[in-house]
Design a protein around this motif. Structure first.
Motif, PDB file in Angstrom:
ATOM      1  N   TYR A  46       0.881  -1.171   0.133  1.00 44.09           N
ATOM      2  CA  TYR A  46       0.074   0.005   0.055  1.00 44.09           C
ATOM      3  C   TYR A  46       0.997   1.026   0.038  1.00 44.09           C
ATOM      4  CZ  TYR A  46      -4.113  -2.784   1.410  1.00 44.09           C
ATOM      5  OH  TYR A  46      -5.203  -3.682   1.471  1.00 44.09           O
ATOM      6  N   TYR A  47       1.822   1.489   0.990  1.00 40.23           N
ATOM      7  CA  TYR A  47       2.491   2.669   1.339  1.00 40.23           C
ATOM      8  C   TYR A  47       3.586   2.632   0.170  1.00 40.23           C
ATOM      9  CZ  TYR A  47      -0.142   3.016   5.550  1.00 40.23           C
ATOM     10  OH  TYR A  47      -1.341   3.175   6.474  1.00 40.23           O
ATOM     11  N   GLY A  48       3.897   1.715  -0.486  1.00 42.65           N
ATOM     12  CA  GLY A  48       5.126   1.751  -1.441  1.00 42.65           C
ATOM     13  C   GLY A  48       4.420   2.034  -2.439  1.00 42.65           C
ATOM     14  N   ALA A  49       3.319   1.654  -2.990  1.00 43.67           N
ATOM     15  CA  ALA A  49       2.348   2.112  -4.236  1.00 43.67           C
ATOM     16  C   ALA A  49       2.124   3.827  -4.080  1.00 43.67           C
ATOM     17  CB  ALA A  49       1.392   0.921  -4.479  1.00 43.67           C
ATOM     18  N   ALA A  50       1.660   4.197  -2.733  1.00 41.48           N
ATOM     19  CA  ALA A  50       1.479   5.384  -2.538  1.00 41.48           C
ATOM     20  C   ALA A  50       2.547   6.338  -2.917  1.00 41.48           C
ATOM     21  CB  ALA A  50       0.936   5.737  -1.138  1.00 41.48           C
ATOM     22  N   VAL A  51       3.645   5.967  -2.497  1.00 39.97           N
ATOM     23  CA  VAL A  51       4.848   6.769  -2.977  1.00 39.97           C
ATOM     24  C   VAL A  51       5.096   6.681  -4.372  1.00 39.97           C
ATOM     25  CG1 VAL A  51       7.439   7.014  -2.877  1.00 39.97           C
ATOM     26  CG2 VAL A  51       6.070   6.205  -0.571  1.00 39.97           C
ATOM     27  N   GLU A  52       5.100   5.526  -5.126  1.00 37.34           N
ATOM     28  CA  GLU A  52       5.090   5.782  -6.406  1.00 37.34           C
ATOM     29  C   GLU A  52       3.933   6.292  -7.082  1.00 37.34           C
ATOM     30  OE1 GLU A  52       6.464   0.845  -6.776  1.00 37.34           O
ATOM     31  OE2 GLU A  52       4.832   1.495  -7.581  1.00 37.34           O
ATOM     32  N   ASN A  53       2.522   6.561  -6.661  1.00 37.27           N
ATOM     33  CA  ASN A  53       1.791   7.311  -7.200  1.00 37.27           C
ATOM     34  C   ASN A  53       1.971   8.751  -7.043  1.00 37.27           C
ATOM     35  OD1 ASN A  53       0.189   5.008  -7.642  1.00 37.27           O
ATOM     36  ND2 ASN A  53      -1.183   5.123  -5.940  1.00 37.27           N
ATOM     37  N   ILE A  54       2.594   9.151  -5.888  1.00 37.58           N
ATOM     38  CA  ILE A  54       2.980  10.571  -5.685  1.00 37.58           C
ATOM     39  C   ILE A  54       3.838  10.872  -6.716  1.00 37.58           C
ATOM     40  CG2 ILE A  54       3.959  12.337  -4.169  1.00 37.58           C
ATOM     41  CD1 ILE A  54       2.636  10.556  -1.757  1.00 37.58           C
ATOM     42  N   ARG A  55       4.829  10.093  -6.747  1.00 37.22           N
ATOM     43  CA  ARG A  55       6.059  10.393  -7.853  1.00 37.22           C
ATOM     44  C   ARG A  55       5.144  10.685  -9.162  1.00 37.22           C
ATOM     45  NH1 ARG A  55      11.025   6.647  -7.815  1.00 37.22           N
ATOM     46  NH2 ARG A  55      11.769   8.486  -8.789  1.00 37.22           N
ATOM     47  N   ALA A  56       4.503   9.758  -9.635  1.00 41.24           N
ATOM     48  CA  ALA A  56       3.963   9.592 -10.989  1.00 41.24           C
ATOM     49  C   ALA A  56       3.175  11.097 -10.983  1.00 41.24           C
ATOM     50  CB  ALA A  56       3.034   8.487 -10.978  1.00 41.24           C
ATOM     51  N   TYR A  57       2.432  11.259 -10.136  1.00 44.34           N
ATOM     52  CA  TYR A  57       1.463  12.648 -10.148  1.00 44.34           C
ATOM     53  C   TYR A  57       2.272  13.693 -10.092  1.00 44.34           C
ATOM     54  CZ  TYR A  57      -1.500  16.317  -8.639  1.00 44.34           C
ATOM     55  OH  TYR A  57      -2.120  17.460  -8.578  1.00 44.34           O
ATOM     56  N   LEU A  58       3.401  13.885  -9.397  1.00 46.20           N
ATOM     57  CA  LEU A  58       4.169  15.017  -9.516  1.00 46.20           C
ATOM     58  C   LEU A  58       4.928  15.069 -10.972  1.00 46.20           C
ATOM     59  CD1 LEU A  58       6.252  14.922  -5.974  1.00 46.20           C
ATOM     60  CD2 LEU A  58       4.138  16.465  -6.651  1.00 46.20           C
ATOM     61  N   ALA A  59       5.166  14.000 -11.591  1.00 48.17           N
ATOM     62  CA  ALA A  59       5.910  13.897 -12.801  1.00 48.17           C
ATOM     63  C   ALA A  59       4.825  14.285 -13.880  1.00 48.17           C
ATOM     64  CB  ALA A  59       6.522  12.775 -13.279  1.00 48.17           C
ATOM     65  N   GLY A  60       3.484  14.555 -13.595  1.00 51.04           N
ATOM     66  CA  GLY A  60       2.323  14.935 -14.543  1.00 51.04           C
ATOM     67  C   GLY A  60       1.982  13.815 -15.307  1.00 51.04           C
ATOM     68  N   ALA A  61       2.186  12.431 -14.772  1.00 45.44           N
ATOM     69  CA  ALA A  61       1.645  11.206 -15.552  1.00 45.44           C
ATOM     70  C   ALA A  61       0.974  10.229 -14.273  1.00 45.44           C
ATOM     71  CB  ALA A  61       2.683  10.453 -16.285  1.00 45.44           C
ATOM     72  N   PRO A  62      -0.160  10.462 -13.802  1.00 46.89           N
ATOM     73  CA  PRO A  62      -0.670   9.831 -12.791  1.00 46.89           C
ATOM     74  C   PRO A  62      -0.801   8.301 -13.170  1.00 46.89           C
ATOM     75  CG  PRO A  62      -1.789  11.820 -13.077  1.00 46.89           C
ATOM     76  CD  PRO A  62      -1.034  11.788 -14.059  1.00 46.89           C
ATOM     77  N   VAL A  63      -0.695   7.506 -12.150  1.00 50.82           N
ATOM     78  CA  VAL A  63      -0.864   6.138 -12.435  1.00 50.82           C
ATOM     79  C   VAL A  63      -2.083   5.119 -11.566  1.00 50.82           C
ATOM     80  CG1 VAL A  63       1.454   5.694 -13.419  1.00 50.82           C
ATOM     81  CG2 VAL A  63       0.907   5.286 -10.814  1.00 50.82           C
ATOM     82  N   ARG A  64      -2.562   4.333 -11.844  1.00 52.78           N
ATOM     83  CA  ARG A  64      -3.396   3.457 -10.885  1.00 52.78           C
ATOM     84  C   ARG A  64      -4.549   4.433 -11.035  1.00 52.78           C
ATOM     85  NH1 ARG A  64       1.232   2.665  -7.903  1.00 52.78           N
ATOM     86  NH2 ARG A  64       2.180   0.761  -8.439  1.00 52.78           N
ATOM     87  N   LEU A  65      -5.284   5.095 -11.955  1.00 51.07           N
ATOM     88  CA  LEU A  65      -6.275   6.018 -11.565  1.00 51.07           C
ATOM     89  C   LEU A  65      -7.754   5.390 -11.392  1.00 51.07           C
ATOM     90  CD1 LEU A  65      -5.454   8.481 -14.708  1.00 51.07           C
ATOM     91  CD2 LEU A  65      -5.189   8.972 -12.224  1.00 51.07           C
ATOM     92  N   LEU A  66      -8.447   6.000 -10.499  1.00 49.85           N
ATOM     93  CA  LEU A  66      -9.671   5.326  -9.980  1.00 49.85           C
ATOM     94  C   LEU A  66     -10.716   6.119 -10.434  1.00 49.85           C
ATOM     95  CD1 LEU A  66      -9.024   4.156  -6.361  1.00 49.85           C
ATOM     96  CD2 LEU A  66      -8.734   2.731  -8.730  1.00 49.85           C
ATOM     97  N   SER A  67     -11.825   5.785 -10.856  1.00 50.39           N
ATOM     98  CA  SER A  67     -13.016   6.404 -11.245  1.00 50.39           C
ATOM     99  C   SER A  67     -14.422   5.952 -11.296  1.00 50.39           C
ATOM    100  CB  SER A  67     -12.887   7.093 -12.813  1.00 50.39           C
ATOM    101  OG  SER A  67     -12.967   5.893 -13.391  1.00 50.39           O
TER     102      SER A  67
END
Length: 319
Positions: A298-319
């Motif tokens: 969970y928390y490892g992926a949260a870090v990855e999500n934050i990095r991707a968001y900051l890079a302008g390419a969000p991952v694992r998007l939910l909708s």
């Protein structure tokens, strides 16, 4: 300016230690909260100065009313890839990106069997008596071998629970509204003709269904009345699938042998909640997903999500 990230419901105070947050340390200040915010007003105040929120499972709702009160929030990360308490349309309206994380089905399978075995062999009762200097042996264990395990739901978790039941020498029966005979047989189970037949014929019943309009209140007074007085019910899925008042009545009246419950209508449970004092109940505080490996994920992926968001390419998007 450094962004701020709030980690909710970090009851064990491990969120910042169990994963490596250093990849975002220069850009994000991480603050974990070890206590639960019970209402929207408290949440709105606590999260007012945060740009990112990490929330566990579905304990904390994010309705439109709350999202409207968090103008600074830009990224919401939920554990798992499904969350029914986030208003995705409102998140999009307020410019909030919502992401999920991977999640393992192994921990809830293991906890299901911890509860079932604990009930069957009176583990807590005997342990308490032994440690308190009480009587030597007060319970007669319920056998698993040769008994029937009834599974409501035979998906990823239910099918793995079935495998363990088969290893114990149990007969496994399963039912859900869309379950086919072929799918049941693939998991080593027999398809019950109906929900009612499964309940009436099982010695142990375990719930492994997703919560939906079709499954909410699926087990009520009428269904509990079908269980044998020697039967046990285990629910590690969602609280609303089993009518809590009906279950409490069945436990108090001794109409079933016992229940193992990991999910509740209110979490965390208030100190005076009737589930805390119900007889014939083995209860755990929603530990189904709580394991070291899952938290690392969970928390490892949260870090990855934050990095991707900051890079302008969000991952694992939910909708």
């Amino acid at each position: 300016m450094q962004l701020r990230c709030a980690v909710l419901d970090d009851f064990q105070n491990v969120a910042t230690e169990i994963a490596d947050w250093s990849p975002v340390a220069d850009d994000v200040e991480v603050v974990s909260f070890g206590t639960h915010f019970a209402d929207e007003d408290a949440l709105a105040v606590a999260l007012a100065d945060f740009d990112i929120v990490v929330t566990l499972r579905e304990r904390v709702p994010f309705p439109a009313s709350l999202l409207a009160r968090l103008p600074r929030l830009k990224l919401l990360i939920a554990s798992g890839m499904r969350n029914s308490v986030i208003d995705y349309a409102a998140a999009e309206e307020h410019g909030v990106t919502v992401c999920g994380t991977p999640s393992s089905s192994t921990p809830p399978v293991e906890l299901t069997w911890a509860l079932l075995l604990g009930l069957a062999r009176g583990v807590v009762t005997e342990n308490d008596a032994l440690r308190a200097g009480g009587p030597w042996q007060t319970t007669v264990g319920a056998d698993l071998h040769g008994r029937t395990l009834g599974l409501l739901g035979l998906g990823k978790i239910g099918s793995r629970v079935a495998q363990v039941g088969l290893a114990f020498g149990m007969h496994v029966s399963a039912w859900s509204q869309n379950l086919t005979k072929e799918r049941a047989e693939e998991a080593g189970a027999e398809l019950a003709a109906s929900k009612e037949e499964l309940l009436a014929s099982s010695d142990f019943v375990s719930v492994h269904l997703a919560l939906s309009d079709r499954t909410r209140g699926l087990i009520g007074s009428a269904e509990l009345a079908l269980l044998k007085p020697t039967a046990y019910l285990v629910n590690t899925s969602r609280a609303a699938i089993v009518d809590q008042d009906a279950l409490l009545a069945a436990l108090h009246d001794g109409r079933i042998a016992g229940a193992g419950i990991d999910v509740f209508d209110i979490e965390p449970l208030p100190a005076d909640h009737p589930m805390r004092s119900a007889p014939r109940l083995l209860a755990t505080p929603h530990l189904g997903y709580v394991s070291r490996a899952n938290y690392e994920t969970y928390y490892g992926a949260a870090v990855e999500n934050i990095r991707a968001y900051l890079a302008g390419a969000p991952v694992r998007l939910l909708s």
